[in-house]
Design a protein around this motif. Structure first.
Motif, PDB file in Angstrom:
ATOM      1  N   PRO A 162      56.088 -79.597 -22.716  1.00  0.00           N
ATOM      2  CA  PRO A 162      55.313 -80.605 -21.807  1.00  0.00           C
ATOM      3  C   PRO A 162      55.360 -80.328 -20.225  1.00  0.00           C
ATOM      4  N   ILE A 163      54.148 -80.654 -19.722  1.00  0.00           N
ATOM      5  CA  ILE A 163      53.974 -80.589 -18.447  1.00  0.00           C
ATOM      6  C   ILE A 163      55.313 -81.058 -17.596  1.00  0.00           C
ATOM      7  N   PRO A 164      55.630 -82.283 -17.758  1.00  0.00           N
ATOM      8  CA  PRO A 164      56.673 -82.672 -16.611  1.00  0.00           C
ATOM      9  C   PRO A 164      57.899 -81.953 -16.783  1.00  0.00           C
ATOM     10  N   THR A 165      58.432 -81.485 -18.241  1.00  0.00           N
ATOM     11  CA  THR A 165      59.394 -80.643 -18.274  1.00  0.00           C
ATOM     12  C   THR A 165      59.089 -79.272 -17.518  1.00  0.00           C
ATOM     13  N   ILE A 166      58.031 -78.801 -17.704  1.00  0.00           N
ATOM     14  CA  ILE A 166      57.756 -77.446 -16.892  1.00  0.00           C
ATOM     15  C   ILE A 166      57.979 -77.754 -15.338  1.00  0.00           C
ATOM     16  N   PHE A 167      57.335 -78.932 -14.664  1.00  0.00           N
ATOM     17  CA  PHE A 167      57.537 -79.256 -13.299  1.00  0.00           C
ATOM     18  C   PHE A 167      59.235 -79.198 -13.250  1.00  0.00           C
ATOM     19  N   ALA A 168      59.818 -80.223 -14.071  1.00  0.00           N
ATOM     20  CA  ALA A 168      61.115 -80.489 -13.618  1.00  0.00           C
ATOM     21  C   ALA A 168      62.061 -79.125 -13.732  1.00  0.00           C
ATOM     22  N   GLU A 169      61.904 -78.510 -14.807  1.00  0.00           N
ATOM     23  CA  GLU A 169      62.764 -77.257 -14.825  1.00  0.00           C
ATOM     24  C   GLU A 169      62.554 -76.041 -14.284  1.00  0.00           C
ATOM     25  N   HIS A 170      61.132 -75.713 -14.154  1.00  0.00           N
ATOM     26  CA  HIS A 170      60.891 -74.575 -13.449  1.00  0.00           C
ATOM     27  C   HIS A 170      60.069 -74.690 -12.215  1.00  0.00           C
ATOM     28  N   THR A 209      39.707 -78.369 -17.391  1.00  0.00           N
ATOM     29  CA  THR A 209      40.800 -77.972 -16.665  1.00  0.00           C
ATOM     30  C   THR A 209      41.683 -78.898 -16.072  1.00  0.00           C
ATOM     31  N   GLY A 210      43.013 -78.565 -15.979  1.00  0.00           N
ATOM     32  CA  GLY A 210      43.828 -79.552 -15.157  1.00  0.00           C
ATOM     33  C   GLY A 210      43.368 -79.783 -13.782  1.00  0.00           C
ATOM     34  N   GLU A 243      56.918 -76.546  -9.708  1.00  0.00           N
ATOM     35  CA  GLU A 243      55.236 -76.438  -9.901  1.00  0.00           C
ATOM     36  C   GLU A 243      54.343 -75.047 -10.020  1.00  0.00           C
ATOM     37  N   ALA A 244      55.265 -74.034  -8.981  1.00  0.00           N
ATOM     38  CA  ALA A 244      54.922 -72.649  -9.044  1.00  0.00           C
ATOM     39  C   ALA A 244      54.655 -72.129 -10.387  1.00  0.00           C
ATOM     40  N   THR A 245      55.520 -72.367 -11.177  1.00  0.00           N
ATOM     41  CA  THR A 245      55.560 -71.788 -12.659  1.00  0.00           C
ATOM     42  C   THR A 245      54.379 -72.412 -13.247  1.00  0.00           C
ATOM     43  N   PHE A 246      54.096 -73.763 -13.218  1.00  0.00           N
ATOM     44  CA  PHE A 246      52.956 -74.426 -13.941  1.00  0.00           C
ATOM     45  C   PHE A 246      51.493 -73.696 -13.512  1.00  0.00           C
ATOM     46  N   ARG A 247      51.669 -73.409 -12.278  1.00  0.00           N
ATOM     47  CA  ARG A 247      50.175 -72.834 -11.447  1.00  0.00           C
ATOM     48  C   ARG A 247      50.241 -71.477 -11.872  1.00  0.00           C
ATOM     49  N   MET A 248      51.279 -70.731 -12.261  1.00  0.00           N
ATOM     50  CA  MET A 248      51.114 -69.331 -12.775  1.00  0.00           C
ATOM     51  C   MET A 248      50.666 -69.426 -14.255  1.00  0.00           C
ATOM     52  N   HIS A 249      51.047 -70.280 -14.925  1.00  0.00           N
ATOM     53  CA  HIS A 249      50.522 -70.450 -16.338  1.00  0.00           C
ATOM     54  C   HIS A 249      48.951 -70.942 -16.260  1.00  0.00           C
ATOM     55  N   GLU A 250      48.578 -71.517 -15.285  1.00  0.00           N
ATOM     56  CA  GLU A 250      47.456 -71.895 -14.999  1.00  0.00           C
ATOM     57  C   GLU A 250      46.392 -70.391 -14.709  1.00  0.00           C
ATOM     58  N   ARG A 251      47.117 -69.693 -13.828  1.00  0.00           N
ATOM     59  CA  ARG A 251      46.387 -68.360 -13.592  1.00  0.00           C
ATOM     60  C   ARG A 251      46.180 -67.630 -14.725  1.00  0.00           C
ATOM     61  N   GLU A 252      47.122 -67.254 -15.331  1.00  0.00           N
ATOM     62  CA  GLU A 252      47.166 -66.500 -16.523  1.00  0.00           C
ATOM     63  C   GLU A 252      46.112 -67.057 -17.617  1.00  0.00           C
ATOM     64  N   LEU A 253      46.053 -68.086 -17.908  1.00  0.00           N
ATOM     65  CA  LEU A 253      44.993 -68.761 -18.729  1.00  0.00           C
ATOM     66  C   LEU A 253      43.591 -68.942 -18.365  1.00  0.00           C
ATOM     67  N   ALA A 254      43.430 -68.841 -16.994  1.00  0.00           N
ATOM     68  CA  ALA A 254      42.188 -68.648 -16.345  1.00  0.00           C
ATOM     69  C   ALA A 254      41.657 -67.398 -16.685  1.00  0.00           C
ATOM     70  N   ASP A 255      42.526 -66.437 -16.537  1.00  0.00           N
ATOM     71  CA  ASP A 255      42.035 -64.854 -16.666  1.00  0.00           C
ATOM     72  C   ASP A 255      41.569 -64.774 -18.128  1.00  0.00           C
ATOM     73  N   GLU A 256      42.322 -65.077 -19.007  1.00  0.00           N
ATOM     74  CA  GLU A 256      41.884 -65.256 -20.343  1.00  0.00           C
ATOM     75  C   GLU A 256      40.579 -65.840 -20.796  1.00  0.00           C
ATOM     76  N   LEU A 257      40.454 -67.176 -20.220  1.00  0.00           N
ATOM     77  CA  LEU A 257      39.372 -67.861 -20.729  1.00  0.00           C
ATOM     78  C   LEU A 257      37.898 -67.260 -19.902  1.00  0.00           C
ATOM     79  N   ALA A 258      38.229 -66.799 -18.750  1.00  0.00           N
ATOM     80  CA  ALA A 258      36.697 -66.365 -18.054  1.00  0.00           C
ATOM     81  C   ALA A 258      36.609 -65.397 -18.626  1.00  0.00           C
ATOM     82  N   ASP A 259      37.171 -64.541 -19.628  1.00  0.00           N
ATOM     83  CA  ASP A 259      36.498 -63.365 -20.269  1.00  0.00           C
ATOM     84  C   ASP A 259      35.663 -63.720 -21.439  1.00  0.00           C
TER      85      ASP A 259
END
Ligand code: S3P
Length: 174
Positions: free
Chosen positions: A49-57, A83-84, A59-75
């Motif tokens: 869950p997004i609130p758990t990612i923000f609370a435990e890791h 998008t979020g 916002e930077a970790t959430f943004r990293m997951h977004e960047r990884e996913l963007a790389d996959e999808l743009a291919d």
């Protein structure tokens, strides 16, 4: 609905929380017979869950997951991607998606935004889960307005999902 061929490139939706990206994206994908990706849903599936990612890791970790996913999808091609709301604020992600397809920014007034996020549930959106969500929306909208303005705007106030989908179809078939 407008006729004409739809190019195979990806169709990517950005815009603030509550702008209707998920509803519009899934309706558009269904109409075009394309695969629909909701980036928040993919991140939740992979990382919890997004609130758990923000609370435990953080916002930077959430943004990293977004960047990884963007790389996959743009291919990939022929996707409809919702998008979020903060994802395409990152200029590198914005460029990546722009080079793989057409990006639209769904827009809504602050009052509509607040009404929609309240109806949807604020607790799932850690950035708004504060004592004064209205103030936070205004603050974030001000911070992000320049970044959102880089994309083709599609207004959503007072319009149904079907009307917004039709508007996007006219633009991509134009
Ligand atoms: C965010 C928007 C959310 C989600 C996360 C952060 C943002 O998605 O990605 O809570 O920074 O605007 P929605 O726009 O789908 O609510």
């Amino acid at each position: 609905m407008a006729g004409g061929a739809v190019p195979e490139h990806n169709i990517v939706l950005t815009g603030f929380m509550g702008s209707g990206k998920s509803s519009v994206g899934s309706a558009l994908a269904a109409l075009l017979g394309r695969r629909f990706i909701d980036t928040d849903a993919v991140i939740v599936e992979r990382h919890g869950p997004i609130p758990t990612i923000f609370a435990e890791h953080g916002e930077a970790t959430f943004r990293m997951h977004e960047r990884e996913l963007a790389d996959e999808l743009a291919d990939e091609t022929a996707l409809v991607v919702s998008t979020g709301g903060g994802m395409l604020i990152d200029p590198a992600i914005a460029e990546r998606f722009k080079s793989s397809g057409r990006v639209f920014c769904l827009t809504a007034s602050p009052a509509t935004t607040i009404a929609r996020v309240r109806a949807d549930g604020i607790v799932d959106r850690p950035l708004l889960d504060t004592a004064d969500p209205e103030a936070r929306v205004a603050e974030l909208l001000a911070e992000r307005s320049e970044a959102y303005a880089r994309f083709e705007a599609v207004p959503t106030d007072g319009r149904t999902v079907a009307e917004i989908v039709d508007d996007i179809l006219v633009r991509i078939r134009g």
